[in-house]
Each structure stands twice: as C-alpha cells, then as structure tokens.
Design a protein around this motif. Structure first.
Motif, short mmCIF file in Angstrom:
data_model
loop_
_atom_site.label_atom_id
_atom_site.label_comp_id
_atom_site.label_asym_id
_atom_site.label_seq_id
_atom_site.Cartn_x
_atom_site.Cartn_y
_atom_site.Cartn_z
N UNK A 12 0.90 -0.92 -0.13
CA UNK A 12 -0.41 0.26 -0.12
C UNK A 12 1.14 1.25 -0.21
N UNK A 13 0.46 2.28 -0.07
CA UNK A 13 1.02 3.56 -0.89
C UNK A 13 0.15 5.10 -0.56
N UNK A 14 1.09 5.86 1.06
CA UNK A 14 0.09 6.90 0.91
C UNK A 14 0.59 7.95 0.69
N UNK A 15 0.13 8.79 -0.07
CA UNK A 15 1.07 9.91 -0.41
C UNK A 15 -0.21 11.35 -0.39
N UNK A 16 0.59 12.25 0.94
CA UNK A 16 0.68 13.60 1.78
C UNK A 16 1.30 14.12 1.12
N UNK A 17 0.52 14.59 -0.24
CA UNK A 17 1.39 16.04 -1.37
C UNK A 17 1.84 17.16 -0.29
N UNK A 18 0.90 17.92 -0.02
CA UNK A 18 0.58 18.99 0.59
C UNK A 18 2.31 18.60 1.97
N UNK A 19 1.84 17.38 2.58
CA UNK A 19 3.20 17.30 3.87
C UNK A 19 4.84 17.08 2.98
N UNK A 20 4.78 16.68 1.77
CA UNK A 20 5.72 16.19 1.31
C UNK A 20 6.24 14.26 1.40
N UNK A 21 5.34 14.28 1.81
CA UNK A 21 5.68 12.80 2.74
C UNK A 21 4.60 11.88 2.01
N UNK A 22 5.39 10.99 1.71
CA UNK A 22 4.71 9.43 1.15
C UNK A 22 4.95 8.55 2.24
N UNK A 23 4.21 7.85 2.15
CA UNK A 23 4.12 6.28 3.23
C UNK A 23 3.95 5.14 2.47
N UNK A 24 5.20 4.36 2.73
CA UNK A 24 4.45 2.61 2.09
C UNK A 24 4.66 1.67 3.33
N UNK A 25 3.62 0.75 2.90
CA UNK A 25 3.91 -0.21 3.61
C UNK A 25 4.02 -1.80 2.80
N UNK A 26 4.49 -2.38 2.47
CA UNK A 26 4.38 -4.07 1.79
C UNK A 26 5.35 -4.76 3.24
#
Length: 142
Positions: free
Chosen positions: A57-71
């Motif tokens: 899974x991937x979560x993008x928080x563009x306004x925080x310039x942050x990306x989260x990955x989970x695998x």
C-alpha cells in the motif's frame, strides 16, 4: 490524500510468516512531489509482479511532502531482491538527492494477519524515529 489501498500480490501459504517493511519518505521541496509520486507509481507497478511479494500500500501526503509505504514479503531476501531490481534501484538512486528524510522499520507477523494496519505501521515508524534509527537496516541504502 491520494492512497493506493492494500493490494494483495500473492496469497501466503497457510501458517506462513510475513516480513513487513514500512517507510516514511519526505522530499525537500514541493516541486519534488510530482516527480516522486510519478516514480512511486512505477515502483508500485513493479511490486505487483515481484517474486515473494504478499501485498503493498502507498499513502501520499503531497502538502506535507511525505509518502508512506507498507509492504509484506515472503522473507527479507525477497524484499531486498525487489529493492535491487530495475526499475526500483534506478528510481530510488535518482530520487535520493530530493529526499529530506526517511524512516524505515521492519518486523515479522503471521501472514494470516495481512493486510497490516496503517496505524500499527505509523506507530512503529514513530518508535523507530524516536530511537534515532531512522535508516538502520535500510535496504535502499545498499
């Protein structure tokens, strides 16, 4: 917040254990966000056919310039093989200069408990960061 929900790649065998990786990746500038996100989609496509991948899974928080990955993976070797395979290797090396910070954490869990809960993954990442181990065992650093 754009999210690529958990996608099961391969069903684990009954009673199997999964090797899980969670990451929080921050880019330096807002101008880096579109490039990072587009490159992330290419690695997302790659994971969907990676040997030993159970899901991601991937979560993008563009306004925080942050990306989260989970695998979740069959084992550490399957994850590391994915990391070293194209296009992931070239993409991550090419994006390294845009990064302002990264945190990775790894653990094992019964495969029957997949998908992993994002709240648990974020808690583990926060603990990893507080411990000052933000890049320990980072497969992308090798």
């Amino acid at each position: 917040m754009p999210t690529l929900p958990w996608t099961t790649v391969e069903e684990p065998a009954p009673g199997a254990e999964a090797f899980v990786m969670a990451s929080r990746l921050e880019v330096r500038r807002f101008a880096d966000v579109p490039r990072f996100f587009l490159r992330s989609l290419a690695t997302w496509k790659q994971v969907k056919s990676a040997p030993g991948a159970f899901g991601a899974s991937l979560v993008a928080e563009p306004l925080k310039r942050t990306f989260w990955t989970l695998s979740a993976w069959e084992d550490k070797e399957a994850l590391y093989a994915y990391v070293k395979t194209e296009p992931h290797r070239t993409i991550m090396n090419g994006l390294r200069s845009t990064m302002s910070g990264s945190v990775f954490t790894f653990w094992r869990t019964p495969a029957g408990e997949l998908p992993v809960d994002w709240a648990d993954a974020r808690r583990r990442l926060a603990e990893q960061e507080r411990a000052g181990l933000s890049n320990s065992d980072d497969p992308k650093a090798t």
